[in-house]
Design a protein around this motif. Sequence first.
Motif, PDB file in Angstrom:
ATOM      1  N   ALA A  70       2.201  17.413  -0.069  1.00  7.51           N
ATOM      2  CA  ALA A  70       1.978  16.069  -0.607  1.00  7.51           C
ATOM      3  C   ALA A  70       2.111  15.011   0.488  1.00  7.51           C
ATOM      4  O   ALA A  70       2.955  15.126   1.371  1.00  7.51           O
ATOM      5  CB  ALA A  70       2.958  15.786  -1.732  1.00  7.51           C
ATOM      6  N   LYS A  71       1.256  13.998   0.417  1.00  4.75           N
ATOM      7  CA  LYS A  71       1.269  12.901   1.381  1.00  4.75           C
ATOM      8  C   LYS A  71       1.624  11.616   0.649  1.00  4.75           C
ATOM      9  O   LYS A  71       0.826  11.087  -0.120  1.00  4.75           O
ATOM     10  CB  LYS A  71      -0.104  12.753   2.053  1.00  4.75           C
ATOM     11  N   ALA A  72       2.851  11.141   0.846  1.00  2.00           N
ATOM     12  CA  ALA A  72       3.276   9.965   0.091  1.00  2.00           C
ATOM     13  C   ALA A  72       4.487   9.315   0.735  1.00  2.00           C
ATOM     14  O   ALA A  72       5.110   9.873   1.638  1.00  2.00           O
ATOM     15  CB  ALA A  72       3.598  10.362  -1.351  1.00  2.00           C
ATOM     16  N   ASP A  73       4.783   8.109   0.236  1.00  2.00           N
ATOM     17  CA  ASP A  73       6.001   7.400   0.617  1.00  2.00           C
ATOM     18  C   ASP A  73       7.088   7.584  -0.434  1.00  2.00           C
ATOM     19  O   ASP A  73       8.277   7.530  -0.130  1.00  2.00           O
ATOM     20  CB  ASP A  73       5.714   5.903   0.778  1.00  2.00           C
ATOM     21  N   ILE A  74       6.658   7.789  -1.682  1.00  2.26           N
ATOM     22  CA  ILE A  74       7.562   8.003  -2.800  1.00  2.26           C
ATOM     23  C   ILE A  74       7.102   9.245  -3.548  1.00  2.26           C
ATOM     24  O   ILE A  74       5.903   9.432  -3.799  1.00  2.26           O
ATOM     25  CB  ILE A  74       7.585   6.790  -3.750  1.00  2.26           C
ATOM     26  N   PHE A  75       8.050  10.091  -3.930  1.00  2.00           N
ATOM     27  CA  PHE A  75       7.733  11.349  -4.592  1.00  2.00           C
ATOM     28  C   PHE A  75       8.403  11.412  -5.957  1.00  2.00           C
ATOM     29  O   PHE A  75       9.605  11.172  -6.080  1.00  2.00           O
ATOM     30  CB  PHE A  75       8.222  12.534  -3.750  1.00  2.00           C
ATOM     31  N   ASN A 103       0.813  -1.218   0.000  1.00  2.00           N
ATOM     32  CA  ASN A 103       0.000   0.000   0.000  1.00  2.00           C
ATOM     33  C   ASN A 103       0.849   1.273   0.000  1.00  2.00           C
ATOM     34  O   ASN A 103       0.584   2.228   0.744  1.00  2.00           O
ATOM     35  CB  ASN A 103      -0.950   0.003   1.199  1.00  2.00           C
ATOM     36  N   ILE A 104       1.883   1.255  -0.827  1.00  2.00           N
ATOM     37  CA  ILE A 104       2.738   2.430  -0.957  1.00  2.00           C
ATOM     38  C   ILE A 104       1.956   3.568  -1.615  1.00  2.00           C
ATOM     39  O   ILE A 104       1.216   3.361  -2.577  1.00  2.00           O
ATOM     40  CB  ILE A 104       3.980   2.083  -1.804  1.00  2.00           C
ATOM     41  N   ARG A 105       2.128   4.753  -1.074  1.00  2.64           N
ATOM     42  CA  ARG A 105       1.504   5.950  -1.641  1.00  2.64           C
ATOM     43  C   ARG A 105       2.546   6.697  -2.477  1.00  2.64           C
ATOM     44  O   ARG A 105       3.665   6.927  -2.022  1.00  2.64           O
ATOM     45  CB  ARG A 105       0.988   6.859  -0.527  1.00  2.64           C
ATOM     46  N   ILE A 106       2.158   7.082  -3.682  1.00  2.00           N
ATOM     47  CA  ILE A 106       3.054   7.801  -4.583  1.00  2.00           C
ATOM     48  C   ILE A 106       2.446   9.152  -4.920  1.00  2.00           C
ATOM     49  O   ILE A 106       1.243   9.259  -5.184  1.00  2.00           O
ATOM     50  CB  ILE A 106       3.312   6.999  -5.867  1.00  2.00           C
ATOM     51  N   GLY A 166      -0.403   1.200  -3.581  1.00  2.00           N
ATOM     52  CA  GLY A 166      -1.811   1.214  -3.176  1.00  2.00           C
ATOM     53  C   GLY A 166      -2.593   2.419  -3.640  1.00  2.00           C
ATOM     54  O   GLY A 166      -3.800   2.341  -3.898  1.00  2.00           O
ATOM     55  N   SER A 167      -1.956   3.578  -3.738  1.00  2.00           N
ATOM     56  CA  SER A 167      -2.670   4.800  -4.113  1.00  2.00           C
ATOM     57  C   SER A 167      -1.686   5.837  -4.646  1.00  2.00           C
ATOM     58  O   SER A 167      -0.471   5.699  -4.490  1.00  2.00           O
ATOM     59  CB  SER A 167      -3.425   5.369  -2.909  1.00  2.00           C
ATOM     60  N   PHE A 168      -2.235   6.853  -5.278  1.00  2.00           N
ATOM     61  CA  PHE A 168      -1.398   7.928  -5.787  1.00  2.00           C
ATOM     62  C   PHE A 168      -2.168   9.244  -5.748  1.00  2.00           C
ATOM     63  O   PHE A 168      -3.394   9.275  -5.640  1.00  2.00           O
ATOM     64  CB  PHE A 168      -0.929   7.638  -7.211  1.00  2.00           C
ATOM     65  N   GLU A 169      -1.405  10.318  -5.820  1.00  2.00           N
ATOM     66  CA  GLU A 169      -2.002  11.635  -5.959  1.00  2.00           C
ATOM     67  C   GLU A 169      -1.145  12.474  -6.893  1.00  2.00           C
ATOM     68  O   GLU A 169       0.062  12.219  -7.057  1.00  2.00           O
ATOM     69  CB  GLU A 169      -2.157  12.340  -4.605  1.00  2.00           C
ATOM     70  N   ILE A 170      -1.781  13.441  -7.524  1.00  2.00           N
ATOM     71  CA  ILE A 170      -1.089  14.389  -8.397  1.00  2.00           C
ATOM     72  C   ILE A 170      -1.219  15.750  -7.731  1.00  2.00           C
ATOM     73  O   ILE A 170      -2.316  16.295  -7.636  1.00  2.00           O
ATOM     74  CB  ILE A 170      -1.707  14.407  -9.808  1.00  2.00           C
ATOM     75  N   CYS A 171      -0.110  16.257  -7.250  1.00  2.00           N
ATOM     76  CA  CYS A 171      -0.112  17.489  -6.462  1.00  2.00           C
ATOM     77  C   CYS A 171       0.499  18.618  -7.299  1.00  2.00           C
ATOM     78  O   CYS A 171       1.680  18.570  -7.633  1.00  2.00           O
ATOM     79  CB  CYS A 171       0.677  17.287  -5.170  1.00  2.00           C
ATOM     80  N   ILE A 172      -0.325  19.622  -7.635  1.00  2.00           N
ATOM     81  CA  ILE A 172       0.126  20.716  -8.494  1.00  2.00           C
ATOM     82  C   ILE A 172      -0.101  22.047  -7.789  1.00  2.00           C
ATOM     83  O   ILE A 172      -1.214  22.358  -7.361  1.00  2.00           O
ATOM     84  CB  ILE A 172      -0.613  20.720  -9.846  1.00  2.00           C
ATOM     85  N   ALA A 173       0.961  22.822  -7.679  1.00  2.00           N
ATOM     86  CA  ALA A 173       0.861  24.161  -7.102  1.00  2.00           C
ATOM     87  C   ALA A 173       0.731  25.172  -8.232  1.00  2.00           C
ATOM     88  O   ALA A 173       1.627  25.292  -9.073  1.00  2.00           O
ATOM     89  CB  ALA A 173       2.093  24.468  -6.254  1.00  2.00           C
ATOM     90  N   ASN A 174      -0.401  25.885  -8.262  1.00  2.00           N
ATOM     91  CA  ASN A 174      -0.558  26.970  -9.224  1.00  2.00           C
ATOM     92  C   ASN A 174       0.158  28.189  -8.682  1.00  2.00           C
ATOM     93  O   ASN A 174      -0.233  28.757  -7.659  1.00  2.00           O
ATOM     94  CB  ASN A 174      -2.043  27.277  -9.446  1.00  2.00           C
ATOM     95  N   ASN A 175       1.229  28.599  -9.369  1.00  2.00           N
ATOM     96  CA  ASN A 175       2.098  29.648  -8.850  1.00  2.00           C
ATOM     97  C   ASN A 175       1.608  31.034  -9.266  1.00  2.00           C
ATOM     98  O   ASN A 175       2.312  31.787  -9.931  1.00  2.00           O
ATOM     99  CB  ASN A 175       3.539  29.411  -9.302  1.00  2.00           C
ATOM    100  N   CYS A 176       0.354  31.328  -8.868  1.00  2.00           N
ATOM    101  CA  CYS A 176      -0.245  32.645  -9.134  1.00  2.00           C
ATOM    102  C   CYS A 176      -0.263  32.958 -10.628  1.00  2.00           C
ATOM    103  O   CYS A 176       0.117  34.057 -11.062  1.00  2.00           O
ATOM    104  CB  CYS A 176       0.492  33.736  -8.360  1.00  2.00           C
ATOM    105  N   SER A 177      -0.709  31.987 -11.429  1.00  2.00           N
ATOM    106  CA  SER A 177      -0.794  32.198 -12.879  1.00  2.00           C
ATOM    107  C   SER A 177      -1.755  33.337 -13.187  1.00  2.00           C
ATOM    108  O   SER A 177      -2.774  33.513 -12.500  1.00  2.00           O
ATOM    109  CB  SER A 177      -1.282  30.930 -13.577  1.00  2.00           C
ATOM    110  N   ASN A 178      -1.469  34.102 -14.235  1.00  2.00           N
ATOM    111  CA  ASN A 178      -2.396  35.158 -14.634  1.00  2.00           C
ATOM    112  C   ASN A 178      -3.168  34.794 -15.898  1.00  2.00           C
ATOM    113  O   ASN A 178      -3.768  35.651 -16.542  1.00  2.00           O
ATOM    114  CB  ASN A 178      -1.661  36.496 -14.818  1.00  2.00           C
ATOM    115  N   ASP A 179      -3.141  33.491 -16.258  1.00  2.00           N
ATOM    116  CA  ASP A 179      -4.044  33.002 -17.293  1.00  2.00           C
ATOM    117  C   ASP A 179      -5.079  32.105 -16.605  1.00  2.00           C
ATOM    118  O   ASP A 179      -5.337  32.261 -15.416  1.00  2.00           O
ATOM    119  CB  ASP A 179      -3.270  32.276 -18.396  1.00  2.00           C
ATOM    120  N   ASN A 180      -5.700  31.180 -17.309  1.00  2.00           N
ATOM    121  CA  ASN A 180      -6.744  30.341 -16.700  1.00  2.00           C
ATOM    122  C   ASN A 180      -6.238  28.968 -16.268  1.00  2.00           C
ATOM    123  O   ASN A 180      -7.001  27.997 -16.212  1.00  2.00           O
ATOM    124  CB  ASN A 180      -7.921  30.182 -17.666  1.00  2.00           C
ATOM    125  N   THR A 181      -4.951  28.878 -15.939  1.00  2.00           N
ATOM    126  CA  THR A 181      -4.387  27.606 -15.473  1.00  2.00           C
ATOM    127  C   THR A 181      -5.145  27.079 -14.259  1.00  2.00           C
ATOM    128  O   THR A 181      -5.492  25.891 -14.193  1.00  2.00           O
ATOM    129  CB  THR A 181      -2.899  27.775 -15.112  1.00  2.00           C
TER     130      THR A 181
END
Length: 250
Positions: free
Chosen positions: A92-97, A3-6, A41-56
């Motif tokens: 991010a919450k994971a065992d592997i990054f 159940n490794i989290r990535i 066991g599970s994964f997540e995609i963690c994206i930080a929007n760095n104050c984009s001035n378009d519609n990202t």
Amino acid sequence: MENIRIALVTTAYNESACIEAFVKEAYSRMSNLLNYSEIVGSFEICIANNCSNDNTLQLLLDQKKSLPMLRVIDNSMNYGYDVSILNALKSAKADIFLVMCSDFEDPFADAFDMLKEFVDSLGYDNTSVLGVKRLKLPWIFRFNRYVYYLISGFGSRTSSLPGFHGFGVYSKQSIDRALDYAEKVAPNARKSLLWGSVNYRPHEYIKNQRRGGKSSYTLLSYYKESLSQIFDLPSLSSRLAIRFSFLFIV
């Protein structure tokens, strides 16, 4: 180990041209990884929007409606790549990054080869897999990069891997050490991640063409960043060493 989290961790600034395709590709590859290894066991995609001035940001929030494993962090201001990716790693919450760029410059094929290599070894030896760019550049740019790594390398061992910018696979222990370095020494993502990787294996790759956003690095910025370290290093002895080294180069 089961159940490794990535976590795939990245940051985005004005990436509306490619962010939807990036998330789609990341989700597809991560889903395949679940089938590849029984221990994942599970994964997540963690994206930080760095104050984009378009519609990202809006594109990310729209995708999140159908992808609960997508975590979107909206920075209150543009912190720059280094602080933005370091803050995303804290969340991010994971065992592997897996750390990579969101503009497709870091190839997905190489990223998941590195990830599978790490998963297969279970990271028991705590050895990070670090992406190292192979570049064919005009001699003036090669010389520029050489001087950059030479100057920045005088103060610390963390600058000793030319071509590495943070793209890599890390254990939680390595990330914890990197974040500790960033807090106590300097918020430099590349140096922090390399410092946190007590052991590492390089993975050579050829970068893709950037699909969106804009690179924060120009020819001049390499010199500006390396020279700024003359004044920013926390250790007096390191500052003196780098000053003498710079004078020697001149």
